[in-house]
Design a protein around this motif. Sequence first.
Motif, PDB file in Angstrom:
ATOM      1  N   LYS A 148      -7.048  44.109  69.352  1.00 41.30           N
ATOM      2  CA  LYS A 148      -8.206  43.779  68.516  1.00 41.30           C
ATOM      3  C   LYS A 148      -7.928  43.966  67.027  1.00 41.30           C
ATOM      4  O   LYS A 148      -8.597  43.359  66.185  1.00 41.30           O
ATOM      5  CB  LYS A 148      -9.401  44.634  68.925  1.00 41.30           C
ATOM      6  CG  LYS A 148      -9.914  44.345  70.335  1.00 41.30           C
ATOM      7  CD  LYS A 148     -11.077  45.259  70.680  1.00 41.30           C
ATOM      8  CE  LYS A 148     -11.577  44.992  72.097  1.00 41.30           C
ATOM      9  NZ  LYS A 148     -12.689  45.895  72.471  1.00 41.30           N
ATOM     10  N   ASN A 149      -6.980  44.833  66.678  1.00 43.48           N
ATOM     11  CA  ASN A 149      -6.709  45.124  65.267  1.00 43.48           C
ATOM     12  C   ASN A 149      -5.732  44.139  64.626  1.00 43.48           C
ATOM     13  O   ASN A 149      -5.363  44.300  63.468  1.00 43.48           O
ATOM     14  CB  ASN A 149      -6.114  46.532  65.143  1.00 43.48           C
ATOM     15  CG  ASN A 149      -6.981  47.586  65.800  1.00 43.48           C
ATOM     16  OD1 ASN A 149      -8.055  47.885  65.321  1.00 43.48           O
ATOM     17  ND2 ASN A 149      -6.511  48.154  66.906  1.00 43.48           N
ATOM     18  N   LEU A 150      -5.300  43.141  65.386  1.00 45.11           N
ATOM     19  CA  LEU A 150      -4.196  42.294  64.955  1.00 45.11           C
ATOM     20  C   LEU A 150      -4.608  40.853  64.659  1.00 45.11           C
ATOM     21  O   LEU A 150      -5.536  40.325  65.271  1.00 45.11           O
ATOM     22  CB  LEU A 150      -3.111  42.274  66.040  1.00 45.11           C
ATOM     23  CG  LEU A 150      -2.607  43.640  66.520  1.00 45.11           C
ATOM     24  CD1 LEU A 150      -1.744  43.466  67.761  1.00 45.11           C
ATOM     25  CD2 LEU A 150      -1.832  44.342  65.419  1.00 45.11           C
ATOM     26  N   ALA A 151      -3.896  40.247  63.742  1.00 46.65           N
ATOM     27  CA  ALA A 151      -3.994  38.798  63.500  1.00 46.65           C
ATOM     28  C   ALA A 151      -2.581  38.235  63.656  1.00 46.65           C
ATOM     29  O   ALA A 151      -1.611  38.875  63.248  1.00 46.65           O
ATOM     30  CB  ALA A 151      -4.511  38.527  62.095  1.00 46.65           C
ATOM     31  N   ASP A 152      -2.466  37.067  64.269  1.00 42.11           N
ATOM     32  CA  ASP A 152      -1.130  36.514  64.489  1.00 42.11           C
ATOM     33  C   ASP A 152      -1.029  35.088  63.971  1.00 42.11           C
ATOM     34  O   ASP A 152      -2.021  34.364  63.906  1.00 42.11           O
ATOM     35  CB  ASP A 152      -0.760  36.578  65.976  1.00 42.11           C
ATOM     36  CG  ASP A 152      -1.682  35.742  66.848  1.00 42.11           C
ATOM     37  OD1 ASP A 152      -1.427  34.531  66.985  1.00 42.11           O
ATOM     38  OD2 ASP A 152      -2.656  36.295  67.387  1.00 42.11           O
ATOM     39  N   PHE A 153       0.193  34.738  63.610  1.00 45.42           N
ATOM     40  CA  PHE A 153       0.470  33.419  63.040  1.00 45.42           C
ATOM     41  C   PHE A 153       1.791  32.893  63.613  1.00 45.42           C
ATOM     42  O   PHE A 153       2.771  33.616  63.736  1.00 45.42           O
ATOM     43  CB  PHE A 153       0.583  33.512  61.507  1.00 45.42           C
ATOM     44  CG  PHE A 153      -0.595  34.171  60.857  1.00 45.42           C
ATOM     45  CD1 PHE A 153      -1.673  33.422  60.415  1.00 45.42           C
ATOM     46  CD2 PHE A 153      -0.634  35.554  60.702  1.00 45.42           C
ATOM     47  CE1 PHE A 153      -2.768  34.033  59.819  1.00 45.42           C
ATOM     48  CE2 PHE A 153      -1.723  36.177  60.107  1.00 45.42           C
ATOM     49  CZ  PHE A 153      -2.792  35.424  59.667  1.00 45.42           C
ATOM     50  N   ARG A 154       1.777  31.650  63.993  1.00 44.50           N
ATOM     51  CA  ARG A 154       2.986  30.930  64.426  1.00 44.50           C
ATOM     52  C   ARG A 154       3.664  31.554  65.649  1.00 44.50           C
ATOM     53  O   ARG A 154       4.891  31.512  65.784  1.00 44.50           O
ATOM     54  CB  ARG A 154       3.979  30.831  63.263  1.00 44.50           C
ATOM     55  CG  ARG A 154       3.411  30.109  62.023  1.00 44.50           C
ATOM     56  CD  ARG A 154       4.359  30.113  60.858  1.00 44.50           C
ATOM     57  NE  ARG A 154       4.496  31.417  60.232  1.00 44.50           N
ATOM     58  CZ  ARG A 154       3.659  31.913  59.317  1.00 44.50           C
ATOM     59  NH1 ARG A 154       2.616  31.192  58.919  1.00 44.50           N
ATOM     60  NH2 ARG A 154       3.850  33.107  58.802  1.00 44.50           N
ATOM     61  N   LEU A 155       2.880  32.137  66.546  1.00 40.82           N
ATOM     62  CA  LEU A 155       3.463  32.755  67.734  1.00 40.82           C
ATOM     63  C   LEU A 155       3.821  31.754  68.834  1.00 40.82           C
ATOM     64  O   LEU A 155       4.344  32.145  69.874  1.00 40.82           O
ATOM     65  CB  LEU A 155       2.522  33.830  68.308  1.00 40.82           C
ATOM     66  CG  LEU A 155       2.466  35.171  67.564  1.00 40.82           C
ATOM     67  CD1 LEU A 155       1.733  36.212  68.401  1.00 40.82           C
ATOM     68  CD2 LEU A 155       3.852  35.690  67.218  1.00 40.82           C
ATOM     69  N   LYS A 156       3.552  30.484  68.586  1.00 39.02           N
ATOM     70  CA  LYS A 156       3.978  29.465  69.564  1.00 39.02           C
ATOM     71  C   LYS A 156       5.494  29.261  69.509  1.00 39.02           C
ATOM     72  O   LYS A 156       6.106  28.832  70.478  1.00 39.02           O
ATOM     73  CB  LYS A 156       3.261  28.141  69.299  1.00 39.02           C
ATOM     74  CG  LYS A 156       1.784  28.183  69.655  1.00 39.02           C
ATOM     75  CD  LYS A 156       1.140  26.820  69.458  1.00 39.02           C
ATOM     76  CE  LYS A 156      -0.339  26.865  69.845  1.00 39.02           C
ATOM     77  NZ  LYS A 156      -0.997  25.547  69.665  1.00 39.02           N
ATOM     78  N   LYS A 157       6.090  29.601  68.365  1.00 45.61           N
ATOM     79  CA  LYS A 157       7.542  29.427  68.215  1.00 45.61           C
ATOM     80  C   LYS A 157       8.329  30.296  69.194  1.00 45.61           C
ATOM     81  O   LYS A 157       9.238  29.798  69.870  1.00 45.61           O
ATOM     82  CB  LYS A 157       7.962  29.718  66.773  1.00 45.61           C
ATOM     83  CG  LYS A 157       7.541  28.658  65.777  1.00 45.61           C
ATOM     84  CD  LYS A 157       8.112  28.951  64.399  1.00 45.61           C
ATOM     85  CE  LYS A 157       7.771  27.837  63.411  1.00 45.61           C
ATOM     86  NZ  LYS A 157       8.371  28.094  62.069  1.00 45.61           N
ATOM     87  N   PRO A 158       8.038  31.616  69.296  1.00 44.85           N
ATOM     88  CA  PRO A 158       8.785  32.456  70.239  1.00 44.85           C
ATOM     89  C   PRO A 158       8.625  32.028  71.692  1.00 44.85           C
ATOM     90  O   PRO A 158       9.491  32.301  72.518  1.00 44.85           O
ATOM     91  CB  PRO A 158       8.201  33.854  70.019  1.00 44.85           C
ATOM     92  CG  PRO A 158       7.604  33.813  68.668  1.00 44.85           C
ATOM     93  CD  PRO A 158       7.116  32.417  68.481  1.00 44.85           C
ATOM     94  N   ALA A 159       7.507  31.356  72.003  1.00 41.92           N
ATOM     95  CA  ALA A 159       7.252  30.944  73.393  1.00 41.92           C
ATOM     96  C   ALA A 159       8.314  29.977  73.904  1.00 41.92           C
ATOM     97  O   ALA A 159       8.520  29.855  75.115  1.00 41.92           O
ATOM     98  CB  ALA A 159       5.864  30.318  73.492  1.00 41.92           C
ATOM     99  N   LYS A 160       8.999  29.314  73.001  1.00 35.02           N
ATOM    100  CA  LYS A 160       9.998  28.324  73.400  1.00 35.02           C
ATOM    101  C   LYS A 160      11.406  28.921  73.510  1.00 35.02           C
ATOM    102  O   LYS A 160      12.358  28.215  73.811  1.00 35.02           O
ATOM    103  CB  LYS A 160      10.014  27.176  72.380  1.00 35.02           C
ATOM    104  CG  LYS A 160       8.674  26.462  72.241  1.00 35.02           C
ATOM    105  CD  LYS A 160       8.725  25.442  71.116  1.00 35.02           C
ATOM    106  CE  LYS A 160       7.358  24.779  70.918  1.00 35.02           C
ATOM    107  NZ  LYS A 160       7.388  23.810  69.792  1.00 35.02           N
ATOM    108  N   THR A 161      11.534  30.218  73.256  1.00 36.32           N
ATOM    109  CA  THR A 161      12.856  30.838  73.232  1.00 36.32           C
ATOM    110  C   THR A 161      13.190  31.519  74.554  1.00 36.32           C
ATOM    111  O   THR A 161      12.307  31.836  75.343  1.00 36.32           O
ATOM    112  CB  THR A 161      12.940  31.887  72.108  1.00 36.32           C
ATOM    113  OG1 THR A 161      12.029  32.956  72.393  1.00 36.32           O
ATOM    114  CG2 THR A 161      12.580  31.277  70.767  1.00 36.32           C
TER     115      THR A 161
END
Length: 318
Positions: free
Chosen positions: A18-31
Amino acid sequence: MVSYEKNLAEFGKQLSFKNLADFRLKKPAKTKPDGIVICGIGGSGIPGMIIKSFSEELGLPVPIVIVKDKKIPRLYLKNPFFIAVSFSGKTAETLACLKQALALKSKSGVAVVTSGGKLKSFADKRGLPLVTFRAKNLTPREASGIMVHGIVKVLKAIFPQIKTSPLKGFEPLRLKSFGEQLARKAKDRNILIYTDHSFAHLGYIWKTNLNETAKIPAFTNTYPELNHNEIAGFEKAKGAWAIFWLMEKSSAILKNKIRIISKIIGNRTKSFEISLEGQNMQEKTWNGVILSQWISLYLAKINKVDPRKTKIIDRLKK
C-alpha cells in the motif's frame, strides 16, 4: 524520540504494497533471469539481506546476490537482474552500481527502489522499472519493511508465482517491554550478538541498529565459527560484556553449549538467550528486527542520545 517510538509501534503498516507506487514494471515481466543482484548499502542494504533470508519461503526460483559496495564483483550468472535500492536516492555507491549494471547490458535488466533523489531521476530518464515510496519522517533503518516490499514488488513482476502471505505472529508492541528490559540489563556493557548461520542477517541488523540508534559499538559473529576464534579473545578481555544469543525456541542443544561457553568465558559477561518467535523465517526475522529496534531505542534513552541523528556518519559523508 516520540515519533521514533510511534514508527516502531506502527511498523506493521509497512508490511504491504500500500505504501508503494510503481512505474514501468511490465518490462521485468518479459525477462528470464538466472539470478537477482540486489545493490544497496547501510540501512538500504538491509532489505536485500532480509529477503535473501526467506527467499525459499517466497518461492523465488533463482539465487540472490547481495552487493554492498560501489563495484559489482565478478558474477557467475549468465543473465542476472539487478535491483538498486537506496532510501534517499542519493547513495553514491548504489548509483555507481546502477551505472555498472547498465554497462553490463544484462538481457534481464535493471530496476530501482527509492524514495527519490538522483536514483529516481536516473531511472525516469533511462526508462527503468521503478518502485517509489514516501520517506516521511523515517530513517533508512526504520523503513526496512517498506523497502523489502518494494523489492518484492519488482520480484513479483518477474516471478508472478511468488507467495506473499500475511504475518500472523508479528506484533511490534508486544516486544516493547522485553526490549526495554534487555536494554537496562545491557547498559554500560560492550555488546556482542551471536547467531547460528541461518540468522546471521539478524545478527548484522542488531549490530547496525545498536551502532546507529544507541551510538554504541556492537559486534556480531556466528556459531560455531566463534568457537574457533573469537572465544580466545576473552582470555585477556577487559571491561564488561553483554552477549545476545539469537536462536530457535527449540534449540536445546545450542542452549546447553551456550551455558558451557558462558562458563568458560567467565564472570565479565552477561549472556541473554533470546528465542526468535514466529511460525516461519519471515515472522522470526521481523520479530527479531523490531526487538533490536526497541533495545536500541531504550539504550539511546539511557545514553541520552538522539536515536535518529548520526553525527559521525554525516561528518564522514561531508
